[in-house]
Design an enzyme around this catalytic site. Sequence first.
Site, PDB file in Angstrom:
ATOM      1  N   GLY A 142      37.606  36.106  39.463  1.00 51.91           N
ATOM      2  CA  GLY A 142      38.429  37.238  39.847  1.00 51.91           C
ATOM      3  C   GLY A 142      38.920  38.072  38.690  1.00 51.91           C
ATOM      4  N   GLY A 143      38.235  37.983  37.553  1.00 48.18           N
ATOM      5  CA  GLY A 143      38.603  38.804  36.408  1.00 48.18           C
ATOM      6  C   GLY A 143      39.701  38.225  35.542  1.00 48.18           C
ATOM      7  N   HIS A 172      25.622  44.871  38.171  1.00 42.12           N
ATOM      8  CA  HIS A 172      25.920  43.532  38.685  1.00 42.12           C
ATOM      9  C   HIS A 172      25.028  43.309  39.905  1.00 42.12           C
ATOM     10  CE1 HIS A 172      29.248  40.478  40.019  1.00 42.12           C
ATOM     11  NE2 HIS A 172      28.037  40.058  40.319  1.00 42.12           N
ATOM     12  N   LYS A 174      34.948  43.714  43.484  1.00 43.74           N
ATOM     13  CA  LYS A 174      33.917  44.551  44.093  1.00 43.74           C
ATOM     14  C   LYS A 174      34.493  45.474  45.166  1.00 43.74           C
ATOM     15  CE  LYS A 174      30.858  40.613  43.408  1.00 43.74           C
ATOM     16  NZ  LYS A 174      30.197  39.472  44.058  1.00 43.74           N
ATOM     17  N   GLU A 233      24.678  35.008  40.453  1.00 45.48           N
ATOM     18  CA  GLU A 233      25.039  36.342  39.984  1.00 45.48           C
ATOM     19  C   GLU A 233      24.430  36.619  38.610  1.00 45.48           C
ATOM     20  OE1 GLU A 233      29.006  37.567  40.548  1.00 45.48           O
ATOM     21  OE2 GLU A 233      29.226  36.546  42.472  1.00 45.48           O
ATOM     22  N   GLU A 261      27.009  33.743  36.683  1.00 47.90           N
ATOM     23  CA  GLU A 261      27.691  32.609  37.292  1.00 47.90           C
ATOM     24  C   GLU A 261      27.095  32.352  38.665  1.00 47.90           C
ATOM     25  OE1 GLU A 261      31.800  33.624  37.579  1.00 47.90           O
ATOM     26  OE2 GLU A 261      31.514  35.051  39.203  1.00 47.90           O
ATOM     27  N   ARG A 292      29.823  29.261  47.554  1.00 46.38           N
ATOM     28  CA  ARG A 292      30.446  29.520  48.860  1.00 46.38           C
ATOM     29  C   ARG A 292      29.751  30.713  49.490  1.00 46.38           C
ATOM     30  NH1 ARG A 292      32.871  34.176  47.353  1.00 46.38           N
ATOM     31  NH2 ARG A 292      33.801  34.289  45.278  1.00 46.38           N
ATOM     32  N   VAL A 312      32.022  37.430  50.316  1.00 42.20           N
ATOM     33  CA  VAL A 312      32.603  38.493  51.134  1.00 42.20           C
ATOM     34  C   VAL A 312      31.491  39.386  51.687  1.00 42.20           C
ATOM     35  CG1 VAL A 312      34.090  40.544  51.106  1.00 42.20           C
ATOM     36  CG2 VAL A 312      34.771  38.498  49.829  1.00 42.20           C
TER      37      VAL A 312
END
Length: 448
Positions: A164-165, A208, A237, A275, A288, A292, A295
């Site tokens: 999440g940055g 990305h 995103k 990713e 990475e 899961r 979204v």
Amino acid sequence: MFRKILVANRGEIAVRIIRACRNLGIRSVAVYSKEDKNSLHVQLADQRVCIGEGPARNNYLNKEQIVTAALNIGADAIHPGFGFLSENAEFVRLCEENGLTFIGPGADVIDSMGNKSQARKTMMDAGVPVVPGTKEPVYDAETGFVQAEKIGFPVMIKASSGGGGKGMRVARDKEEFEFQFNMAQRESANAFGDDTMYIERFVENPRHVEIQIMADQHGNIAALGERDCSVQRNHQKLIEESPSPAISDKMRASMNKDAVLAAKAVGYTNAGTVEFILDPCGTYYFMEMNTRIQVEHGVTEMVTGTDLIVEQIRVAMGEPLSFSQKDVKIKGHAIECRINAEIPEKNFMPSPGIVKHMHLPAGNGVRVDTALYTGYKIPSEYDSMIAKVIVHAPTRDAALQKMRSALDEMVILGVETNLDFQYQIMRHPVFCDGKADTGFIERMMNLD
């Protein structure tokens, strides 16, 4: 066949999972906080259990409370959705210890991919291309500086347990390295309870691109094509699309192959996403793996005709994949816009409140995943995403036009949203030309 699945999440993803359970004839159980007692997922589920109130750590992140609820209500399995406990290996082990099936990969896999420096090392050993950087974890600025000089500035300092940055800092030269390293390490310790870091070459404004994979317990793995997630703000995103306008068919085949290689390297099962970042020269690197459902999984569903949530449940029951790699065909183009209850003009400040009126777009090739309804109170305690608008059309240009039409039709009154901001992006020449990279939003806002 599972008889009953507890959904350990909220909002639109909980609604999505409950509907998948219905399609399979499986009863569903919703867990909810007191703030969510009137939420749509609570109303749609066959059974419901309140697990506390206040911030997420008291309810949706409370492992013991969720497992207890599942056992008390007679659930066979738990679907974690995304966020919250979806990538928490301790939660997976707790489920297994209590005879509950966790609908996702195993705890050891989550551990190995959740530690970003360990994941890098695993991918290096497997022959998957990674951004040049450290192979071993880094614990102090002095050691990090030596490695940074070998890599060459600018470098990206990252938290091994990050996401999440958080715990990410760029050091553009040796003068600022120590400060940025210490800041990133402090952020990592505060956010994840882990101060292990790693360092890699900083790729300026990359694309990305991520690959969706599905793997069963019988050794079958399939890649379902890519999603381009380059339009981001603060590493979050905003828009996703498939196929990516940035890659060739040859690169697509190579990325799919490397994604499957990555999954095999860790013995992966269930849904996951590998990713990659794509540099301006057209070279891609492993970044990475998200262990899961994502979204943006609906984008892949639209272009492949699959139901990834149903597939997750089937795989968790021990069934083989319902398709093989040769069955995966990408048809047309899909785009997703995340609709958030926030105010772009005020630095994207969250805008919770009561939805006084809403109208959702519809029509052929238009899908809206949401838990909103008129009269619903959007709570301030959780993420501001309230809907995902997904469109599908034969070509990218047709999909762009369909998304503009859908956003123009969508109405949400009572709270501020980023609808207009998303519409601006859909008409921006850089995005329309398929040339938006991860720095696009920042440049767009500075120009405005």
